[in-house]
Design a protein around this motif. Structure first.
Motif, short mmCIF file in Angstrom:
data_model
loop_
_atom_site.label_atom_id
_atom_site.label_comp_id
_atom_site.label_asym_id
_atom_site.label_seq_id
_atom_site.Cartn_x
_atom_site.Cartn_y
_atom_site.Cartn_z
N ALA A 1 -40.95 102.30 -12.06
CA ALA A 1 -40.24 102.85 -11.16
C ALA A 1 -38.97 102.17 -10.58
O ALA A 1 -39.11 100.66 -10.40
CB ALA A 1 -41.26 103.42 -9.92
N TRP A 2 -37.82 102.81 -10.45
CA TRP A 2 -36.79 101.92 -9.95
C TRP A 2 -37.15 101.99 -8.24
O TRP A 2 -37.35 102.81 -7.68
CB TRP A 2 -35.42 102.81 -9.99
N VAL A 3 -36.90 100.74 -8.01
CA VAL A 3 -37.06 100.52 -6.52
C VAL A 3 -36.02 101.44 -5.54
O VAL A 3 -34.74 101.15 -6.11
CB VAL A 3 -36.99 99.12 -5.99
N LYS A 4 -36.25 101.96 -4.31
CA LYS A 4 -35.19 102.25 -3.65
C LYS A 4 -34.44 101.36 -3.05
O LYS A 4 -34.94 100.45 -2.49
CB LYS A 4 -35.91 103.22 -2.52
N GLY A 5 -33.43 101.95 -2.62
CA GLY A 5 -32.35 100.88 -1.98
C GLY A 5 -31.45 101.22 -0.80
O GLY A 5 -31.58 102.14 -0.33
N HIS A 6 -30.21 100.50 -0.89
CA HIS A 6 -29.33 100.72 0.10
C HIS A 6 -27.91 101.38 -0.56
O HIS A 6 -27.59 100.85 -1.36
CB HIS A 6 -28.94 99.31 0.77
N ALA A 7 -27.57 102.55 0.21
CA ALA A 7 -26.41 103.33 -0.25
C ALA A 7 -25.14 102.58 -0.08
O ALA A 7 -24.97 101.97 0.91
CB ALA A 7 -26.44 104.68 0.19
#
Lengths: 163, 89
Positions: free
Chosen positions: A134-140
């Motif tokens: 899974a791709w890790v959630k981040g900062h927009a």
């Protein structure tokens, strides 16, 4: 002096400390990011790092310039980030700051890693022991608000206490 | 003046699952970042459905030198990249 790169080769702590070393420097501070074997309750086997290299390196240079403006133009700054796949314990990022005194080295190093996490166009995909990834959630970046690194530190400490 | 420009957008992170080749789009001259992002979902909806509307909404378009604002006009000569939320380190 600044050194900024995204590399597909193993990162070198020795290269980082050599770059920020200087006869007039009484301090160097080093941050090393490594792949850990767990995240959010999942057993992790490895991590793949993706990057938009030209903008990532441009962002690193901006961060180094900002660190020097904030904490001293004589600070030597080093940022190297890995691109590709790493196993557990692999080095994903090395940040180093060298300065005449320790306070500025600590501050500049912390500033650079916090800014990098919020602004550099880099992504990580975790590979789990169970075979999923899974791709890790981040900062927009599209609604980017300038991050105060001191506030980021306080928030991290609050989160650590909360969990 | 040409009726459209062809632009290419490199995909990163979670958008890699739609392909590793750059996305090609024909856009009217003067198109904004916002308008181009609105076209991306349709363009990526082949052959399977596009499932990342929430991520696209908070993704940025960038050149090799900087992140573009939503109301900026696209320069078709620039290499563009679609950047989902970032998490380096």
């Amino acid at each position: 002096m600044i050194h900024c790169e995204v590399s597909e080769y193993p990162l070198s702590i020795a290269a980082a400390t050599a770059f920020v070393d200087a006869p007039e420097n009484g301090a160097m501070d080093l941050f090393v990011g490594r792949v850990r074997n767990h995240n959010l309750g999942q057993a992790v086997q490895g991590v793949s790092y993706d990057a938009f290299v030209p903008l990532a390196e441009e962002t690193f240079r901006d961060i180094c310039r900002e660190a020097r403006q904030r904490y001293g133009e004589d600070i030597r700054c080093y940022i190297s980030h890995f691109r590709g796949r790493l196993d557990i314990g692999g080095l994903s990022v090395i940040i180093a700051a060298g300065s005449p005194h320790r306070a500025e080295a600590f501050q500049a190093c912390r500033f650079m890693i916090e800014r990098l996490k919020h602004r550099a166009p880099i992504w990580k995909q975790e590979h789990y022991v169970n075979g999923d990834s899974a791709w890790v959630k981040g900062h927009a970046l599209c609604c980017h608000a300038d991050v105060d690194p001191d506030e980021a530190v306080r928030q991290q400490e609050q989160d650590a206490h909360a969990h | 003046m040409p009726e459209s420009h062809r632009i290419q957008i490199d995909l990163f992170g979670t958008f890699r699952k739609y392909g590793h080749a750059p996305l090609s789009l024909d856009i009217p001259p003067g198109s904004t970042v916002r308008a181009v992002k609105a076209r991306v979902a349709d363009a990526l909806a082949h052959p399977g459905p596009f499932e990342d509307h929430d991520i696209l909404k908070v993704s940025a378009l960038a050149t090799e030198r900087r992140v573009l604002a939503e109301d900026e006009r696209i320069d078709p000569r620039e290499r563009l990249a679609l950047l989902p939320p970032v998490c380096g380190g």
